[in-house]
Write a protein that holds these residues in place. Structure first.
Motif, PDB file in Angstrom:
ATOM      1  N   GLY A 219      50.075 102.825  25.227  1.00 41.75           N
ATOM      2  CA  GLY A 219      50.386 104.245  25.237  1.00 41.75           C
ATOM      3  C   GLY A 219      49.214 105.177  25.471  1.00 41.75           C
ATOM      4  O   GLY A 219      49.323 106.373  25.213  1.00 41.75           O
ATOM      5  N   PHE A 220      48.104 104.669  25.925  1.00 43.15           N
ATOM      6  CA  PHE A 220      46.948 105.521  26.232  1.00 43.15           C
ATOM      7  C   PHE A 220      47.042 105.953  27.692  1.00 43.15           C
ATOM      8  O   PHE A 220      46.453 105.348  28.581  1.00 43.15           O
ATOM      9  N   GLY A 221      47.775 107.018  27.939  1.00 40.03           N
ATOM     10  CA  GLY A 221      48.053 107.453  29.304  1.00 40.03           C
ATOM     11  C   GLY A 221      46.826 107.868  30.086  1.00 40.03           C
ATOM     12  O   GLY A 221      46.687 107.537  31.258  1.00 40.03           O
ATOM     13  N   GLY A 222      45.921 108.603  29.436  1.00 39.32           N
ATOM     14  CA  GLY A 222      44.725 109.069  30.140  1.00 39.32           C
ATOM     15  C   GLY A 222      43.801 107.933  30.539  1.00 39.32           C
ATOM     16  O   GLY A 222      43.281 107.901  31.654  1.00 39.32           O
ATOM     17  N   VAL A 223      43.616 106.992  29.640  1.00 43.17           N
ATOM     18  CA  VAL A 223      42.761 105.837  29.937  1.00 43.17           C
ATOM     19  C   VAL A 223      43.389 104.984  31.022  1.00 43.17           C
ATOM     20  O   VAL A 223      42.712 104.493  31.924  1.00 43.17           O
ATOM     21  N   ALA A 224      44.703 104.810  30.950  1.00 48.36           N
ATOM     22  CA  ALA A 224      45.407 104.005  31.952  1.00 48.36           C
ATOM     23  C   ALA A 224      45.279 104.630  33.341  1.00 48.36           C
ATOM     24  O   ALA A 224      45.028 103.928  34.322  1.00 48.36           O
ATOM     25  N   ALA A 225      45.453 105.926  33.417  1.00 46.71           N
ATOM     26  CA  ALA A 225      45.363 106.602  34.711  1.00 46.71           C
ATOM     27  C   ALA A 225      43.949 106.547  35.272  1.00 46.71           C
ATOM     28  O   ALA A 225      43.757 106.295  36.462  1.00 46.71           O
ATOM     29  N   ALA A 226      42.964 106.759  34.405  1.00 47.56           N
ATOM     30  CA  ALA A 226      41.576 106.737  34.867  1.00 47.56           C
ATOM     31  C   ALA A 226      41.165 105.351  35.344  1.00 47.56           C
ATOM     32  O   ALA A 226      40.546 105.207  36.412  1.00 47.56           O
ATOM     33  N   SER A 227      41.518 104.320  34.587  1.00 41.49           N
ATOM     34  CA  SER A 227      41.122 102.979  34.998  1.00 41.49           C
ATOM     35  C   SER A 227      41.901 102.518  36.228  1.00 41.49           C
ATOM     36  O   SER A 227      41.387 101.771  37.053  1.00 41.49           O
ATOM     37  N   ALA A 228      43.134 102.979  36.385  1.00 42.47           N
ATOM     38  CA  ALA A 228      43.893 102.652  37.595  1.00 42.47           C
ATOM     39  C   ALA A 228      43.258 103.311  38.813  1.00 42.47           C
ATOM     40  O   ALA A 228      43.186 102.704  39.888  1.00 42.47           O
ATOM     41  N   ASP A 229      42.781 104.533  38.659  1.00 43.99           N
ATOM     42  CA  ASP A 229      42.095 105.204  39.767  1.00 43.99           C
ATOM     43  C   ASP A 229      40.804 104.488  40.136  1.00 43.99           C
ATOM     44  O   ASP A 229      40.496 104.314  41.325  1.00 43.99           O
ATOM     45  N   ILE A 230      40.049 104.066  39.136  1.00 44.16           N
ATOM     46  CA  ILE A 230      38.808 103.336  39.404  1.00 44.16           C
ATOM     47  C   ILE A 230      39.113 102.026  40.110  1.00 44.16           C
ATOM     48  O   ILE A 230      38.434 101.651  41.078  1.00 44.16           O
ATOM     49  N   ALA A 231      40.144 101.317  39.661  1.00 46.12           N
ATOM     50  CA  ALA A 231      40.527 100.053  40.293  1.00 46.12           C
ATOM     51  C   ALA A 231      40.930 100.276  41.748  1.00 46.12           C
ATOM     52  O   ALA A 231      40.555  99.500  42.628  1.00 46.12           O
ATOM     53  N   ARG A 232      41.679 101.341  41.998  1.00 43.67           N
ATOM     54  CA  ARG A 232      42.119 101.633  43.364  1.00 43.67           C
ATOM     55  C   ARG A 232      40.928 101.956  44.257  1.00 43.67           C
ATOM     56  O   ARG A 232      40.839 101.471  45.396  1.00 43.67           O
ATOM     57  N   ILE A 233      39.985 102.739  43.759  1.00 46.06           N
ATOM     58  CA  ILE A 233      38.802 103.097  44.543  1.00 46.06           C
ATOM     59  C   ILE A 233      37.968 101.867  44.853  1.00 46.06           C
ATOM     60  O   ILE A 233      37.531 101.653  45.997  1.00 46.06           O
ATOM     61  N   LEU A 234      37.733 101.017  43.848  1.00 48.40           N
ATOM     62  CA  LEU A 234      36.951  99.800  44.068  1.00 48.40           C
ATOM     63  C   LEU A 234      37.647  98.865  45.048  1.00 48.40           C
ATOM     64  O   LEU A 234      36.987  98.214  45.871  1.00 48.40           O
ATOM     65  N   PHE A 235      38.954  98.778  44.984  1.00 47.57           N
ATOM     66  CA  PHE A 235      39.692  97.931  45.910  1.00 47.57           C
ATOM     67  C   PHE A 235      39.522  98.412  47.342  1.00 47.57           C
ATOM     68  O   PHE A 235      39.246  97.621  48.246  1.00 47.57           O
ATOM     69  N   PHE A 236      39.646  99.710  47.566  1.00 50.56           N
ATOM     70  CA  PHE A 236      39.512 100.231  48.922  1.00 50.56           C
ATOM     71  C   PHE A 236      38.078 100.118  49.430  1.00 50.56           C
ATOM     72  O   PHE A 236      37.853  99.872  50.621  1.00 50.56           O
ATOM     73  N   ILE A 237      37.096 100.264  48.558  1.00 52.43           N
ATOM     74  CA  ILE A 237      35.704 100.062  48.967  1.00 52.43           C
ATOM     75  C   ILE A 237      35.492  98.613  49.388  1.00 52.43           C
ATOM     76  O   ILE A 237      34.836  98.334  50.400  1.00 52.43           O
TER      77      ILE A 237
END
Length: 57
Positions: A19-37
């Motif tokens: 239920g930690f929405g902010g942490v989940a969203a932030a880490s998902a964004d980081i994962a997406r950025i690293l994947f595209f890099i």
């Protein structure tokens, strides 16, 4: 780099489960950025390898 993306994806899933929405969203964004890099680096190295050609002979 893909290991980091996978790590942040797992952190995002675990945070979403608890239920930690902010942490989940932030880490998902980081994962997406690293994947595209990682994908961009792969494509650049693939093109460079194809342009170099086979120099084994």
């Amino acid at each position: 780099m893909l290991r980091l993306a996978l790590f942040f994806l797992v952190v995002s899933i675990v945070a979403a489960i608890f239920g930690f929405g902010g942490v989940a969203a932030a880490s998902a964004d980081i994962a997406r950025i690293l994947f595209f890099i990682a994908i961009v680096i792969f494509v650049v190295l693939l093109v460079a390898g194809l342009m170099a050609g086979s120099t084994l002979w």
